[in-house]
Scaffold this motif. Structure first.
Motif, PDB file in Angstrom:
ATOM      1  N   GLU A 191       0.834  -1.187   0.000  1.00 43.47           N
ATOM      2  CA  GLU A 191       0.000   0.000   0.000  1.00 43.47           C
ATOM      3  C   GLU A 191       0.879   1.251   0.000  1.00 43.47           C
ATOM      4  O   GLU A 191       2.091   1.177   0.221  1.00 43.47           O
ATOM      5  CB  GLU A 191      -0.931   0.025   1.221  1.00 43.47           C
ATOM      6  N   THR A 192       0.247   2.386  -0.265  1.00 49.65           N
ATOM      7  CA  THR A 192       0.926   3.678  -0.208  1.00 49.65           C
ATOM      8  C   THR A 192       0.293   4.515   0.891  1.00 49.65           C
ATOM      9  O   THR A 192      -0.933   4.537   1.028  1.00 49.65           O
ATOM     10  CB  THR A 192       0.834   4.405  -1.557  1.00 49.65           C
ATOM     11  N   LYS A 193       1.141   5.192   1.672  1.00 51.39           N
ATOM     12  CA  LYS A 193       0.666   5.967   2.806  1.00 51.39           C
ATOM     13  C   LYS A 193       0.890   7.452   2.559  1.00 51.39           C
ATOM     14  O   LYS A 193       1.984   7.864   2.159  1.00 51.39           O
ATOM     15  CB  LYS A 193       1.399   5.536   4.083  1.00 51.39           C
ATOM     16  N   VAL A 194      -0.148   8.255   2.801  1.00 47.63           N
ATOM     17  CA  VAL A 194      -0.062   9.701   2.680  1.00 47.63           C
ATOM     18  C   VAL A 194      -0.331  10.311   4.049  1.00 47.63           C
ATOM     19  O   VAL A 194      -1.322   9.969   4.702  1.00 47.63           O
ATOM     20  CB  VAL A 194      -1.077  10.245   1.657  1.00 47.63           C
ATOM     21  N   ALA A 195       0.554  11.195   4.495  1.00 48.50           N
ATOM     22  CA  ALA A 195       0.402  11.851   5.797  1.00 48.50           C
ATOM     23  C   ALA A 195       0.616  13.348   5.613  1.00 48.50           C
ATOM     24  O   ALA A 195       1.597  13.771   4.994  1.00 48.50           O
ATOM     25  CB  ALA A 195       1.402  11.294   6.807  1.00 48.50           C
ATOM     26  N   VAL A 196      -0.312  14.151   6.150  1.00 48.11           N
ATOM     27  CA  VAL A 196      -0.262  15.597   5.957  1.00 48.11           C
ATOM     28  C   VAL A 196       0.286  16.266   7.215  1.00 48.11           C
ATOM     29  O   VAL A 196      -0.237  16.085   8.313  1.00 48.11           O
ATOM     30  CB  VAL A 196      -1.656  16.157   5.622  1.00 48.11           C
ATOM     31  N   VAL A 197       1.348  17.036   7.013  1.00 49.04           N
ATOM     32  CA  VAL A 197       2.008  17.742   8.104  1.00 49.04           C
ATOM     33  C   VAL A 197       1.424  19.156   8.266  1.00 49.04           C
ATOM     34  O   VAL A 197       1.301  19.665   9.380  1.00 49.04           O
ATOM     35  CB  VAL A 197       3.528  17.815   7.858  1.00 49.04           C
ATOM     36  N   ARG A 198       1.053  19.766   7.135  1.00 43.89           N
ATOM     37  CA  ARG A 198       0.504  21.125   7.193  1.00 43.89           C
ATOM     38  C   ARG A 198      -0.541  21.319   6.099  1.00 43.89           C
ATOM     39  O   ARG A 198      -0.371  20.850   4.980  1.00 43.89           O
ATOM     40  CB  ARG A 198       1.632  22.148   7.025  1.00 43.89           C
ATOM     41  N   HIS A 199      -1.652  21.990   6.445  1.00 44.40           N
ATOM     42  CA  HIS A 199      -2.760  22.285   5.531  1.00 44.40           C
ATOM     43  C   HIS A 199      -3.440  21.003   5.069  1.00 44.40           C
ATOM     44  O   HIS A 199      -3.796  20.179   5.900  1.00 44.40           O
ATOM     45  CB  HIS A 199      -2.291  23.166   4.371  1.00 44.40           C
ATOM     46  N   SER A 200      -3.577  20.761   3.762  1.00 48.51           N
ATOM     47  CA  SER A 200      -4.353  19.597   3.321  1.00 48.51           C
ATOM     48  C   SER A 200      -3.973  19.188   1.900  1.00 48.51           C
ATOM     49  O   SER A 200      -3.344  19.952   1.160  1.00 48.51           O
ATOM     50  CB  SER A 200      -5.857  19.893   3.384  1.00 48.51           C
ATOM     51  N   VAL A 201      -4.375  17.980   1.526  1.00 47.60           N
ATOM     52  CA  VAL A 201      -4.189  17.468   0.168  1.00 47.60           C
ATOM     53  C   VAL A 201      -5.459  16.756  -0.265  1.00 47.60           C
ATOM     54  O   VAL A 201      -6.268  16.335   0.565  1.00 47.60           O
ATOM     55  CB  VAL A 201      -2.988  16.484   0.065  1.00 47.60           C
TER      56      VAL A 201
END
Length: 316
Positions: A191-201
């Motif tokens: 799988e692929t993991k996306v993590a947001v540190v600031r604001h949004s995607v």
């Protein structure tokens, strides 16, 4: 098959046992005969052993460097070696395929990091990018869009503002569009993991009608087989700690942890037990000394670590 002590019905685990038995008893012709019967008895066995050979990679090169590393062992009777020899050749070809695939990725990439190497740099648009070890990216910038293709590994992005040109990361069948943000994309085998540190995607699967807006201190996982997960909370410090060569894992499968560790270790690490692969673990590892980190991990979670060669480590 009295010569083989661990036949439990799991082809992958049995393949590991055969590999080790054949190494330790190279002159045991009865063991060699039993091995051939096991391989011929079930297509799953042959495939499992072939996959294991693929993990070894180029068996000829490894055999030359490691005098005790020759699987299966030579036999005086040709009839007893022809089937394993075919599997060896298939394994060498498949292992070489993976090395060639990596080489093609490196040729097409604009930025590449090697095993245990990290890199921090500024993209053509002024965005700051950090690549984890054994990663590769390609830039696809145009007048209308800033696209970065993550071809392998993990990347942390701090996006430069440009309202006229969206910043998009393409990774493993999905696009991650920045909405003025800093975020991490980690491409793993399953799988692929996306993590947001600031604001949004905005994360959108290419071949499915699925889209999630992931906000600050949130993450989402996706895979072609299972689709996209629900958004969940993340600890941004844990997600980005790899920049200081510290791997932090919170309730993660052993396979995910080991895949990340393998970015710092030459060769392959095989988790050869089904229950162990799905085991959830938490902790941290100092990747400034990858070998020591792997040993510490095995000791902490009572895992047997077998260093077959400098290029193949088995966890059981």
């Amino acid at each position: 098959m009295s010569n083989h002590p661990n036949l439990n019905g799991n082809a992958e685990e049995e393949a590991v046992d055969w590999l080790l038995e054949l190494r330790d008893r190279p002159d045991d012709e009865e063991l060699q005969k039993d091995f051939e019967v096991w391989v011929a008895g079930d297509e799953a066995n042959a495939k499992a052993y072939e996959r294991l050979r693929c993990l070894v990679g180029d068996a000829k090169r490894l055999s030359a460097r490691e005098s005790g590393f020759e699987f299966p062992p030579k036999s005086k009777q040709r009839s007893r070696t022809i089937l394993p020899s075919i599997i060896v050749l298939i394994g060498i070809a498949a292992g070489s395929y993976f090395y060639i695939t990596d080489a093609f990725i490196d040729l097409r990439a604009d930025r590449v990091t090697k095993i245990a190497e990290q890199a921090s740099f500024t993209a053509p648009d002024g965005s700051n990018l950090v690549l984890n070890a054994n990663s590769a990216i390609a830039f696809r910038f145009s007048q209308h869009e800033r696209r970065v293709v993550l071809m392998r590994g993990e990347m942390l992005v701090d996006v430069a503002s440009d309202p006229k040109r969206p910043f998009v990361v393409e990774a493993n069948g999905a696009t991650i569009t920045a909405l003025g943000t800093a975020f991490d994309v980690n491409m793993l085998e399953t799988e692929t993991k996306v993590a947001v540190v600031r604001h949004s995607v905005a994360v959108r699967l290419t071949d499915a009608d699925q889209m999630q807006v992931v906000r600050e201190n949130q993450g989402v996982n996706y895979a072609s087989a299972s689709g996209m997960s629900e958004v969940f909370p993340i600890n941004p410090q844990s997600v980005t700690e790899w920049q200081s060569r510290r791997l932090v894992f919170e309730d993660q499968p052993v396979t995910d942890v080991i895949e990340t560790v393998s970015r710092y270790v030459p060769g392959k690490i095989l988790v050869a037990n089904g229950k162990l692969r799905s085991k959830m673990v938490s902790g941290s590892l100092d990747m400034s000394d990858p070998d020591k980190a792997l040993q510490s991990f095995a000791k902490a979670f009572d895992i047997k670590l077998l260093k077959v060669t400098p290029y193949l480590t088995i966890l059981r």
